[in-house]
Structure formats: C-alpha cells, structure tokens
Design a protein around this motif. Structure first.
Motif, PDB file in Angstrom:
ATOM      1  N   ALA A   3      31.920  48.135  84.766  1.00  0.00           N
ATOM      2  CA  ALA A   3      32.431  47.204  83.760  1.00  0.00           C
ATOM      3  C   ALA A   3      33.935  47.093  83.932  1.00  0.00           C
ATOM      4  CB  ALA A   3      32.090  47.688  82.357  1.00  0.00           C
ATOM      5  N   ARG A   4      34.445  45.902  83.714  1.00  0.00           N
ATOM      6  CA  ARG A   4      35.886  45.693  83.791  1.00  0.00           C
ATOM      7  C   ARG A   4      36.248  44.493  82.924  1.00  0.00           C
ATOM      8  NH1 ARG A   4      34.504  43.508  89.160  1.00  0.00           N
ATOM      9  NH2 ARG A   4      35.136  41.304  89.290  1.00  0.00           N
ATOM     10  N   THR A   5      37.547  44.253  82.801  1.00  0.00           N
ATOM     11  CA  THR A   5      38.026  43.124  82.007  1.00  0.00           C
ATOM     12  C   THR A   5      38.803  42.171  82.892  1.00  0.00           C
ATOM     13  OG1 THR A   5      38.172  44.489  80.016  1.00  0.00           O
ATOM     14  CG2 THR A   5      39.377  42.422  80.010  1.00  0.00           C
ATOM     15  N   GLU A   6      38.397  40.920  82.895  1.00  0.00           N
ATOM     16  CA  GLU A   6      39.098  39.859  83.616  1.00  0.00           C
ATOM     17  C   GLU A   6      40.006  39.107  82.634  1.00  0.00           C
ATOM     18  OE1 GLU A   6      38.402  38.419  87.022  1.00  0.00           O
ATOM     19  OE2 GLU A   6      37.673  40.466  87.371  1.00  0.00           O
ATOM     20  N   THR A   7      40.976  38.390  83.168  1.00  0.00           N
ATOM     21  CA  THR A   7      41.855  37.559  82.350  1.00  0.00           C
ATOM     22  C   THR A   7      41.625  36.096  82.689  1.00  0.00           C
ATOM     23  OG1 THR A   7      43.567  39.268  82.235  1.00  0.00           O
ATOM     24  CG2 THR A   7      44.250  37.015  81.750  1.00  0.00           C
ATOM     25  N   VAL A   8      41.380  35.284  81.663  1.00  0.00           N
ATOM     26  CA  VAL A   8      41.205  33.844  81.838  1.00  0.00           C
ATOM     27  C   VAL A   8      42.428  33.148  81.272  1.00  0.00           C
ATOM     28  CG1 VAL A   8      39.775  31.836  81.304  1.00  0.00           C
ATOM     29  CG2 VAL A   8      38.709  34.076  81.634  1.00  0.00           C
ATOM     30  N   THR A   9      43.077  32.340  82.097  1.00  0.00           N
ATOM     31  CA  THR A   9      44.294  31.649  81.685  1.00  0.00           C
ATOM     32  C   THR A   9      43.979  30.218  81.270  1.00  0.00           C
ATOM     33  OG1 THR A   9      45.631  33.002  83.186  1.00  0.00           O
ATOM     34  CG2 THR A   9      46.607  30.945  82.407  1.00  0.00           C
ATOM     35  N   VAL A  10      44.521  29.826  80.118  1.00  0.00           N
ATOM     36  CA  VAL A  10      44.355  28.468  79.606  1.00  0.00           C
ATOM     37  C   VAL A  10      45.737  27.883  79.355  1.00  0.00           C
ATOM     38  CG1 VAL A  10      42.102  28.965  78.593  1.00  0.00           C
ATOM     39  CG2 VAL A  10      44.154  29.299  77.225  1.00  0.00           C
ATOM     40  N   ALA A  11      45.785  26.643  78.895  1.00  0.00           N
ATOM     41  CA  ALA A  11      47.064  25.953  78.750  1.00  0.00           C
ATOM     42  C   ALA A  11      48.010  26.647  77.778  1.00  0.00           C
ATOM     43  CB  ALA A  11      46.825  24.512  78.308  1.00  0.00           C
ATOM     44  N   ASP A  12      47.470  27.254  76.724  1.00  0.00           N
ATOM     45  CA  ASP A  12      48.324  27.845  75.694  1.00  0.00           C
ATOM     46  C   ASP A  12      48.290  29.366  75.669  1.00  0.00           C
ATOM     47  OD1 ASP A  12      45.682  27.681  74.883  1.00  0.00           O
ATOM     48  OD2 ASP A  12      46.160  27.502  72.763  1.00  0.00           O
ATOM     49  N   ALA A  96      35.964  24.893  74.633  1.00  0.00           N
ATOM     50  CA  ALA A  96      36.801  24.728  75.827  1.00  0.00           C
ATOM     51  C   ALA A  96      37.073  26.067  76.504  1.00  0.00           C
ATOM     52  CB  ALA A  96      38.120  24.050  75.446  1.00  0.00           C
ATOM     53  N   ASP A  97      37.362  27.101  75.710  1.00  0.00           N
ATOM     54  CA  ASP A  97      37.581  28.434  76.275  1.00  0.00           C
ATOM     55  C   ASP A  97      36.324  28.940  76.972  1.00  0.00           C
ATOM     56  OD1 ASP A  97      40.148  28.430  75.273  1.00  0.00           O
ATOM     57  OD2 ASP A  97      39.717  29.793  73.606  1.00  0.00           O
ATOM     58  N   SER A  98      35.163  28.697  76.358  1.00  0.00           N
ATOM     59  CA  SER A  98      33.903  29.155  76.943  1.00  0.00           C
ATOM     60  C   SER A  98      33.615  28.450  78.261  1.00  0.00           C
ATOM     61  CB  SER A  98      32.753  28.937  75.955  1.00  0.00           C
ATOM     62  OG  SER A  98      32.929  29.733  74.802  1.00  0.00           O
ATOM     63  N   ALA A  99      33.975  27.177  78.351  1.00  0.00           N
ATOM     64  CA  ALA A  99      33.792  26.445  79.605  1.00  0.00           C
ATOM     65  C   ALA A  99      34.639  27.061  80.717  1.00  0.00           C
ATOM     66  CB  ALA A  99      34.142  24.975  79.416  1.00  0.00           C
ATOM     67  N   LEU A 100      35.879  27.432  80.383  1.00  0.00           N
ATOM     68  CA  LEU A 100      36.754  28.051  81.381  1.00  0.00           C
ATOM     69  C   LEU A 100      36.274  29.458  81.733  1.00  0.00           C
ATOM     70  CD1 LEU A 100      40.214  26.833  80.064  1.00  0.00           C
ATOM     71  CD2 LEU A 100      39.079  26.134  82.179  1.00  0.00           C
ATOM     72  N   ALA A 101      35.760  30.181  80.737  1.00  0.00           N
ATOM     73  CA  ALA A 101      35.201  31.509  81.007  1.00  0.00           C
ATOM     74  C   ALA A 101      34.000  31.413  81.938  1.00  0.00           C
ATOM     75  CB  ALA A 101      34.812  32.186  79.692  1.00  0.00           C
ATOM     76  N   LEU A 102      33.165  30.395  81.723  1.00  0.00           N
ATOM     77  CA  LEU A 102      32.005  30.192  82.589  1.00  0.00           C
ATOM     78  C   LEU A 102      32.447  29.864  84.010  1.00  0.00           C
ATOM     79  CD1 LEU A 102      28.945  29.870  82.976  1.00  0.00           C
ATOM     80  CD2 LEU A 102      29.197  27.485  82.241  1.00  0.00           C
ATOM     81  N   ALA A 103      33.431  29.000  84.147  1.00  0.00           N
ATOM     82  CA  ALA A 103      33.951  28.663  85.477  1.00  0.00           C
ATOM     83  C   ALA A 103      34.515  29.901  86.171  1.00  0.00           C
ATOM     84  CB  ALA A 103      35.012  27.573  85.357  1.00  0.00           C
ATOM     85  N   HIS A 104      35.201  30.741  85.405  1.00  0.00           N
ATOM     86  CA  HIS A 104      35.761  31.976  85.952  1.00  0.00           C
ATOM     87  C   HIS A 104      34.643  32.899  86.449  1.00  0.00           C
ATOM     88  CE1 HIS A 104      39.111  34.982  86.105  1.00  0.00           C
ATOM     89  NE2 HIS A 104      38.086  35.819  86.052  1.00  0.00           N
ATOM     90  N   LEU A 105      33.593  33.035  85.641  1.00  0.00           N
ATOM     91  CA  LEU A 105      32.444  33.857  86.032  1.00  0.00           C
ATOM     92  C   LEU A 105      31.822  33.364  87.329  1.00  0.00           C
ATOM     93  CD1 LEU A 105      30.248  34.644  82.874  1.00  0.00           C
ATOM     94  CD2 LEU A 105      31.302  36.290  84.431  1.00  0.00           C
ATOM     95  N   LYS A 106      31.607  32.058  87.405  1.00  0.00           N
ATOM     96  CA  LYS A 106      30.937  31.489  88.578  1.00  0.00           C
ATOM     97  C   LYS A 106      31.768  31.633  89.843  1.00  0.00           C
ATOM     98  CE  LYS A 106      28.888  27.461  87.840  1.00  0.00           C
ATOM     99  NZ  LYS A 106      28.675  26.083  87.323  1.00  0.00           N
ATOM    100  N   ALA A 107      33.086  31.796  89.694  1.00  0.00           N
ATOM    101  CA  ALA A 107      33.967  31.921  90.853  1.00  0.00           C
ATOM    102  C   ALA A 107      34.146  33.366  91.314  1.00  0.00           C
ATOM    103  CB  ALA A 107      35.335  31.315  90.531  1.00  0.00           C
ATOM    104  N   LEU A 108      33.603  34.315  90.576  1.00  0.00           N
ATOM    105  CA  LEU A 108      33.751  35.724  90.955  1.00  0.00           C
ATOM    106  C   LEU A 108      33.032  36.017  92.278  1.00  0.00           C
ATOM    107  CD1 LEU A 108      33.077  37.498  87.538  1.00  0.00           C
ATOM    108  CD2 LEU A 108      35.277  37.300  88.695  1.00  0.00           C
ATOM    109  N   PRO A 109      33.556  36.932  93.076  1.00  0.00           N
ATOM    110  CA  PRO A 109      32.869  37.286  94.328  1.00  0.00           C
ATOM    111  C   PRO A 109      31.502  37.911  94.094  1.00  0.00           C
ATOM    112  CG  PRO A 109      34.721  38.777  93.894  1.00  0.00           C
ATOM    113  CD  PRO A 109      34.836  37.657  92.921  1.00  0.00           C
ATOM    114  N   GLU A 110      31.292  38.484  92.898  1.00  0.00           N
ATOM    115  CA  GLU A 110      30.005  39.099  92.582  1.00  0.00           C
ATOM    116  C   GLU A 110      28.956  38.082  92.138  1.00  0.00           C
ATOM    117  OE1 GLU A 110      33.237  42.160  91.635  1.00  0.00           O
ATOM    118  OE2 GLU A 110      32.897  40.033  91.206  1.00  0.00           O
TER     119      GLU A 110
END
Length: 232
Positions: A3-12, A96-110
């Motif tokens: 388990a780990r914590t990723e950081t998702v960056t948004v406009a604000d 909107a945050d959830s959409a970016l979180a989903l995109a981040h998940l899908k881009a992970l190497p795992e």
C-alpha cells in the motif's frame, strides 16, 4: 499486500490517492470512492478485500479542500460531523477530482486490464455522475442519494452499472429507489439490487447503527460477481 499514497495534482492544488496493490503486483484498476466518513477503517478494509481479489485499488481524499485526509469515527458524533462536512462538499469538484484520480490510476505501471468505479453513499452518487462523463468497464453505485433525481443520466452512460440500495433506507425512501428501478428496467447492462429490509450504508461493518449482517454479504457477493463479469 503493498500500500502507498500517490499525489494527484489539479488546477487548484493536490490531493492524496491511497493505493492498494494485489499480491501479483498488477491488475485491473478500481477507483473506490468513499463515504462521508472519509478513507477510514471501512474503506481501507474494502480496498484490501478488492486488492486480495487481484485489483489495483485507489481511494481518493474527497474532502481535501475542506479538511485534508478527513476521517470520522463511526459513532453518532462522527456521523453528525460527517453530515456537516458533506453539506459543505462541492459535488462537481468531487466528480472532477474523481475523474483525475481515475486517470491517474489507469496510468500507473501496475495497471493492467480494465477500469471500474465503485462508490458508497456520497461515493455512490459521485461514481454514478462520473459514469456519465467517462467510459469505464463497470460502475457500482451503492446507495447514492443523488441517483433517483438524476435517472436521466442513464441515457449518457455506456458502461455496465450495478445499483445497490436498501429498501428501508430513511435517507433514500423506497419510492425514490423505485424511480431508479423503473429507469433501469430494460436497459442493457444496468442492474439493480435492493435489500428490502436493509437501511442506508448497510455494508459498513464499522457502523453498527447501519450494518445489516444478513443483507451485506449477499450484496457484496453480487458486487464481486459483477466486477468479475465485466472487469475480469
């Protein structure tokens, strides 16, 4: 289980995305959108269970603009504080945050395979609203209070959807659940499961005032089967 914590960056700003990986280290992704209690013991246990089934699971910190990493106790005081937090929460920001979180998940190497969205309570509403804007392999919406008044969005959703409700939910009366059943009837890929004797948040074993020991395992088995059928 890693388990780990990723950081998702948004406009604000940026927010935490809590991540759980399956033993094999790779798999389809599940965005797990939490209840009003935040990413607490119950959501973490669900995430561990899903990772144990082979999924890469990410749970976003929805309330980061109000109180970063908000976690409330599953008692009456915690419920009151969580309801207050939810009343101040901006749902469009959450989608909107959830959409970016989903995109981040899908881009992970795992990440390997498809992607699903699973949400409880507030997360059930956000997951449904998100499904109208993004295409995923499966959406599971548990007792989302926004769903009955937004059934028209089903026209925009191309993903398979499973709606789960309690038939004795004081927050979502049975006649409002019936609106969802009526709108879903005959639509390919859209299923409903109503635990008639159960109330709100009936899967949350950390909240004894809500948990239904009879209905919860039946609904969860239905959810797991739905995920396996559409996500693998």
């Amino acid at each position: 289980m890693e388990a780990r914590t990723e950081t998702v960056t948004v406009a604000d700003g940026s927010f935490d995305l809590h991540l759980w990986l399956p033993e094999r280290g790779r798999g389809p992704v599940v965005l797990l959108i939490p209840e009003i209690w935040g990413v607490g013991p119950y959501i973490r246990k669900v995430a561990e269970d899903l990772a144990g089934l082979g999924y890469v699971v990410g749970a976003p910190d929805l309330f980061w603009r109000l109180r970063p990493n908000w976690v409330a106790d599953h008692d009456e005081a915690g419920l009151a504080a969580s309801l207050k937090m939810a009343a101040e929460f901006d749902v469009p920001h959450g989608v909107a945050d959830s959409a970016l979180a989903l995109a981040h998940l899908k881009a992970l190497p795992e990440a390997g395979g498809g992607a699903a969205v699973l949400g409880f309570c507030l997360g059930g509403s956000i997951g449904y609203l998100l499904a109208a804007t993004v295409e995923v392999d499966a959406v599971l919406s548990f007792y989302g209070s926004a769903v009955p008044d937004a059934t028209g969005l089903m026209e925009k959703i191309t993903s398979p959807v499973l709606f789960v409700f309690g038939g004795s939910d004081p927050y979502i009366p049975r006649e409002r659940v019936a609106k969802v059943e009526e709108a879903a009837a005959g639509r390919p890929g859209i299923e409903t499961h109503v635990a008639e004797k159960a109330g709100h948040a009936f899967l949350n074993h950390e909240a004894p005032q809500f948990y239904d020991a009879e209905a919860a395992p039946v609904a969860w088995a239905r959810a797991v089967e739905f995920l396996r059928r559409h996500l693998g």
